[in-house]
Motif scaffolding. Structure first.
Motif, PDB file in Angstrom:
ATOM      1  N   ARG A   1      15.816  41.980   5.862  1.00  0.00           N
ATOM      2  CA  ARG A   1      16.326  40.892   4.751  1.00  0.00           C
ATOM      3  C   ARG A   1      15.976  39.811   4.520  1.00  0.00           C
ATOM      4  NH1 ARG A   1      20.952  43.457   7.079  1.00  0.00           N
ATOM      5  NH2 ARG A   1      21.710  41.818   8.739  1.00  0.00           N
TER       6      ARG A   1
ATOM      7  N   HIS B   1      14.697  35.203   3.046  1.00  0.00           N
ATOM      8  CA  HIS B   1      15.925  34.174   3.387  1.00  0.00           C
ATOM      9  C   HIS B   1      15.558  33.722   4.391  1.00  0.00           C
ATOM     10  CE1 HIS B   1      19.882  34.110   3.784  1.00  0.00           C
ATOM     11  NE2 HIS B   1      20.119  33.914   5.717  1.00  0.00           N
TER      12      HIS B   1
ATOM     13  N   ASP C   1      14.927  36.955  -1.323  1.00  0.00           N
ATOM     14  CA  ASP C   1      16.067  37.145   0.062  1.00  0.00           C
ATOM     15  C   ASP C   1      16.741  38.078  -0.610  1.00  0.00           C
ATOM     16  OD1 ASP C   1      18.313  36.450   1.698  1.00  0.00           O
ATOM     17  OD2 ASP C   1      18.179  34.262   1.178  1.00  0.00           O
ATOM     18  N   GLY C   2      17.079  38.937   0.677  1.00  0.00           N
ATOM     19  CA  GLY C   2      17.892  40.234   1.352  1.00  0.00           C
ATOM     20  C   GLY C   2      19.247  39.922   1.550  1.00  0.00           C
ATOM     21  N   SER C   3      19.035  39.058   1.804  1.00  0.00           N
ATOM     22  CA  SER C   3      20.432  38.136   2.423  1.00  0.00           C
ATOM     23  C   SER C   3      21.317  37.706   1.574  1.00  0.00           C
ATOM     24  CB  SER C   3      20.870  37.313   3.531  1.00  0.00           C
ATOM     25  OG  SER C   3      20.169  38.030   4.643  1.00  0.00           O
TER      26      SER C   3
END
Ligand SMILES: O=C(O)CCC(=O)CC(=O)O
Length: 266
Positions: free
Chosen positions: A153, A241, A213-215
């Motif tokens: 993330r 992120h 961004d994986g978060s």
């Protein structure tokens, strides 16, 4: 390297630059990191910018205090630090949970805020279920057990392939945080909804997010920007992120002119 006794804990901070510099930016870090994530960005900012960096509660060299704490405590730590250092009005830039902290600071002490940079953040991040699952996993396997998924993330595939040594270093940064502080901060994020704050923001605000961004994905951050009157929303290409680590030049190209009141660099 400096320390302050604040709210019953020892806070690690660093003020870098000329105390009389025209522009001061205060940076608040994200979950599982310490203030060193901002150093690549600082290298890209001009000489007329000074910065205040600090490790949030239980992270880096800052003490944890009680294992249970609240968003109000995290905001109170930042307010007390700013008063301790005596910097007066500044630009506040927060990443992820750090972005929640600076939203809370706006609510508590708007007199301190010249401008806001809200980076890969939102008024509410994740769901009770996702945070509870993460907390349970850390209790079983420690921070090392969740590190692979966190790195996915935090950083893009390109970063994973091309910057293996840096990736290993940031993984160590995560794994060396206190599990108790990390869990305490997960509980704070889980229990915090600041949705009432963005519509009240009246200072110039820049909202930034990495395209991968994986978060806190771009749509989440755009939703926050839409709630803030007149806010600017920017997406950084080739970025996960943590833009201050993965794309410090691109982030500086947005932040520096914003802070100085100029139009963006090309
Ligand atoms: O980074 C933060 O402060 C909270 C968001 C998050 O969960 C980051 C991650 O995916 O590890």
């Amino acid at each position: 390297m400096a320390f302050a006794a604040i709210n019953g804990i020892t806070v690690h901070y660093e003020f870098i630059g000329d105390p009389g510099a025209r522009h001061t930016i205060v940076f608040s870090n994200s979950l599982g990191t310490d203030f060193r994530i901002w150093l690549p960005l600082f290298d890209e900012l001009g000489d007329d910018v000074s910065v205040l960096l600090y490790d949030s509660r239980g992270h880096g060299l800052t003490g944890l205090g009680a294992a249970e704490f609240s968003m109000e405590d995290l905001v109170g730590d930042l307010v007390a630090l700013v008063d301790h250092v005596g910097i007066g009005k500044a630009v506040f830039c927060g990443l992820s949970v750090g972005g929640m902290v600076v939203q809370g600071l706006w609510r508590k002490r708007p007199d301190l805020v010249r401008k806001l940079v809200l980076c890969d953040t939102a008024p509410k991040i994740g769901t009770a279920e996702t945070w509870n699952n993460r907390i349970e996993a850390i209790r079983k396997t420690g921070l090392a057990g969740i590190a692979d998924s966190v790195m996915e993330r935090w950083f893009t595939n390109s970063f994973h392939e091309e910057r293996r040594v840096d990736l290993a270093g940031y993984r160590l940064m995560l794994e060396r945080q206190s599990a108790a502080a990390y869990i305490g901060t997960c509980e704070v994020i889980r229990d915090t909804d600041l949705s009432a704050i963005p519509p009240t923001i009246t200072v110039p605000t820049l909202c930034v997010v990495g395209d991968q961004d994986g978060s806190t994905p771009p749509d989440l951050v755009r939703g926050m920007a839409d709630m803030i009157p007149g806010a600017r929303f920017e997406v950084i290409e080739g970025c996960g992120h943590i833009p201050c680590v993965e794309q410090p030049q691109r982030l500086a190209a947005l932040i520096e002119p914003f802070v100085k009141g100029m139009k963006g660099r090309p």
